[in-house]
Write an enzyme that holds these catalytic residues in place. Structure first.
Site, mmCIF file in Angstrom:
data_model
loop_
_atom_site.group_PDB
_atom_site.id
_atom_site.type_symbol
_atom_site.label_atom_id
_atom_site.label_comp_id
_atom_site.label_asym_id
_atom_site.label_seq_id
_atom_site.Cartn_x
_atom_site.Cartn_y
_atom_site.Cartn_z
ATOM 1 N N ASN A 8 60.793 -32.010 18.241
ATOM 2 C CA ASN A 8 61.087 -32.123 19.671
ATOM 3 C C ASN A 8 59.834 -31.695 20.425
ATOM 4 O O ASN A 8 59.560 -30.508 20.531
ATOM 5 C CB ASN A 8 62.283 -31.227 20.034
ATOM 6 C CG ASN A 8 62.560 -31.247 21.536
ATOM 7 O OD1 ASN A 8 61.993 -32.055 22.261
ATOM 8 N ND2 ASN A 8 63.419 -30.348 21.990
ATOM 9 N N LYS A 10 59.240 -31.891 23.524
ATOM 10 C CA LYS A 10 59.498 -31.447 24.903
ATOM 11 C C LYS A 10 58.497 -32.159 25.836
ATOM 12 O O LYS A 10 58.186 -33.328 25.599
ATOM 13 C CB LYS A 10 59.437 -29.923 24.983
ATOM 14 C CG LYS A 10 60.332 -29.284 23.904
ATOM 15 C CD LYS A 10 60.529 -27.828 24.033
ATOM 16 C CE LYS A 10 61.448 -27.344 22.918
ATOM 17 N NZ LYS A 10 61.811 -25.947 23.024
ATOM 18 N N HIS A 94 70.299 -30.334 25.019
ATOM 19 C CA HIS A 94 69.353 -29.270 24.654
ATOM 20 C C HIS A 94 69.490 -28.115 25.648
ATOM 21 O O HIS A 94 69.779 -28.330 26.823
ATOM 22 C CB HIS A 94 67.915 -29.821 24.670
ATOM 23 C CG HIS A 94 66.937 -28.853 24.084
ATOM 24 N ND1 HIS A 94 66.409 -27.809 24.811
ATOM 25 C CD2 HIS A 94 66.429 -28.747 22.837
ATOM 26 C CE1 HIS A 94 65.597 -27.108 24.021
ATOM 27 N NE2 HIS A 94 65.598 -27.656 22.820
ATOM 28 N N GLU A 96 67.395 -26.433 27.190
ATOM 29 C CA GLU A 96 66.550 -26.523 28.388
ATOM 30 C C GLU A 96 67.166 -27.470 29.421
ATOM 31 O O GLU A 96 66.992 -27.287 30.622
ATOM 32 C CB GLU A 96 65.130 -26.951 27.983
ATOM 33 C CG GLU A 96 64.389 -25.780 27.353
ATOM 34 C CD GLU A 96 63.462 -26.132 26.211
ATOM 35 O OE1 GLU A 96 63.017 -27.285 26.123
ATOM 36 O OE2 GLU A 96 63.186 -25.238 25.391
ATOM 37 N N GLU A 166 71.037 -24.119 18.078
ATOM 38 C CA GLU A 166 69.816 -23.503 18.597
ATOM 39 C C GLU A 166 70.186 -22.314 19.482
ATOM 40 O O GLU A 166 70.508 -22.505 20.671
ATOM 41 C CB GLU A 166 69.018 -24.511 19.433
ATOM 42 C CG GLU A 166 68.521 -25.697 18.670
ATOM 43 C CD GLU A 166 67.279 -26.309 19.315
ATOM 44 O OE1 GLU A 166 66.266 -26.401 18.636
ATOM 45 O OE2 GLU A 166 67.333 -26.666 20.503
ATOM 46 N N GLY A 172 61.343 -20.814 21.305
ATOM 47 C CA GLY A 172 60.012 -20.547 21.875
ATOM 48 C C GLY A 172 59.649 -19.087 21.953
ATOM 49 O O GLY A 172 58.693 -18.715 22.632
ATOM 50 N N SER A 212 62.210 -21.323 16.886
ATOM 51 C CA SER A 212 61.071 -20.664 16.224
ATOM 52 C C SER A 212 60.980 -20.994 14.734
ATOM 53 O O SER A 212 60.618 -20.123 13.921
ATOM 54 C CB SER A 212 61.109 -19.145 16.460
ATOM 55 O OG SER A 212 61.042 -18.872 17.846
ATOM 56 N N GLY A 233 60.343 -27.196 17.734
ATOM 57 C CA GLY A 233 59.571 -27.346 18.969
ATOM 58 C C GLY A 233 58.098 -27.094 18.713
ATOM 59 O O GLY A 233 57.369 -27.966 18.234
ATOM 60 N N GLY A 234 57.655 -25.880 18.992
ATOM 61 C CA GLY A 234 56.220 -25.532 18.931
ATOM 62 C C GLY A 234 55.517 -25.967 17.653
ATOM 63 O O GLY A 234 54.408 -26.518 17.703
HETATM 64 P P1 13P Z 1 60.691 -23.785 19.188
HETATM 65 O O1 13P Z 1 60.596 -24.333 17.790
HETATM 66 O O2 13P Z 1 59.395 -23.897 19.952
HETATM 67 O O3 13P Z 1 61.295 -22.423 19.221
HETATM 68 O O4 13P Z 1 61.691 -24.758 19.994
HETATM 69 C C1 13P Z 1 62.938 -25.012 19.441
HETATM 70 C C2 13P Z 1 63.591 -26.091 20.190
HETATM 71 O O5 13P Z 1 64.002 -25.925 21.322
HETATM 72 C C3 13P Z 1 63.695 -27.402 19.536
HETATM 73 O O6 13P Z 1 64.554 -28.228 20.232
#
Ligand code: 13P
Length: 255
Positions: A8, A10, A94, A96, A166, A172, A212, A233-234
């Site tokens: 993802n 983002k 999600h 966010e 999640e 994050g 994470s 994500g990251g």
């Molecule tokens: P991180 O892996 O950056 O913590 O993000 C997780 C996420 O929101 C994936 O959708």
């Protein structure tokens, strides 16, 4: 059951950057055998990514959709538009979107329905906030999110779902959930599906852990009984680290 590991991105990467990432990722494509790998770029990079992934085993996902066929919805993108762009999966609900953009459970449910109507596979995201965990109401929150999102679905549709657990506090932050916490949430989700849609549907759903995730910790999640993938994500933003993460997951499950 095949692992499903999704990147993802983002709000990261232009079309050019997406193309470069895909070219690099595909150099190691043989290493991903047995794992379903998905890349979910922003809308503006979908076509560039689709062009690179076209003849590969890596699939394309989107990060959102709007549940209308067409019309006066400025700034929104429909499921049919995504489908034509080569998208197979779509992330829905999600945290966010729920917490920064104010999406509620009923909008999430309509998005899931729109995805199915247009032949897209939804990745439904659910998870509790830190204060909800501290209050001891994690399962209550997950149950409410599941009940609302799945209310109108038939067992046959539920069966092909991907559900990403999640926890909001792990996204994050570099503070991933413990394997025990992820296991108890995944077990709870599995039992909910079993109770409401039957064994066959529950057994078809792939539950991802997200928050994470990196190459160093993915093995502790994908080896759990009811976890069959990750939403990343990251650690998905660099082709090298994402590729390493997929290899680490495969090694953890295949030995
Ligand atoms: P991180 O892996 O950056 O913590 O993000 C997780 C996420 O929101 C994936 O959708």
């Amino acid at each position: 059951m095949k692992l499903v590991i999704a990147a993802n991105w983002k709000m990261h990467k232009t079309g050019r950057e997406a193309k470069e990432f895909c070219l690099e990722l595909l150099q190691k494509e043989d290493d991903y055998k047995g794992v379903e790998v998905l890349i979910c770029p922003p809308f503006t990079a979908l076509s560039a990514a689709a062009a690179e992934l076209k003849d590969s085993s890596v699939k394309l996902g989107a990060q959102n959709l709007y549940p209308g066929a067409q019309g006066a919805f400025t700034g929104e993108i429909s499921a049919a538009m995504l489908k034509e762009a080569g998208v197979k999966y779509v992330i829905i609900g999600h945290s966010e979107r729920r917490h920064l953009m104010g999406e509620d459970d009923s909008l999430v449910a309509r998005k899931i329905e729109a995805a199915y109507e247009n032949g897209l596979n939804p990745i439904l995201c659910i998870g509790e906030k830190e204060e909800e965990r501290e209050k001891g109401i994690t399962e209550k929150v997950l149950k409410k999110q599941l009940a609302a999102a799945l209310e109108k679905l038939e067992p046959g549709q539920v069966k092909s779902l991907v559900i990403a657990y999640e926890p909001v506090w792990a996204i994050g932050t570099g503070k991933a959930a413990s394997a025990d916490d992820a296991a108890s949430a995944a077990d709870f989700i599995y039992s909910y599906l079993d109770k409401h849609f039957g064994k066959d549907a529950a057994a078809g759903v792939r539950i991802q852990y997200g928050g994470s995730v990196k190459a160093e910790n993915i093995g502790s999640f994908v080896t759990l009984e009811h976890v069959h993938g990750a939403l990343v994500g990251g650690a998905s933003l660099e082709a090298g680290s994402f590729s390493e993460l997929v290899r680490a997951a495969r090694k953890a499950v295949e030995g």
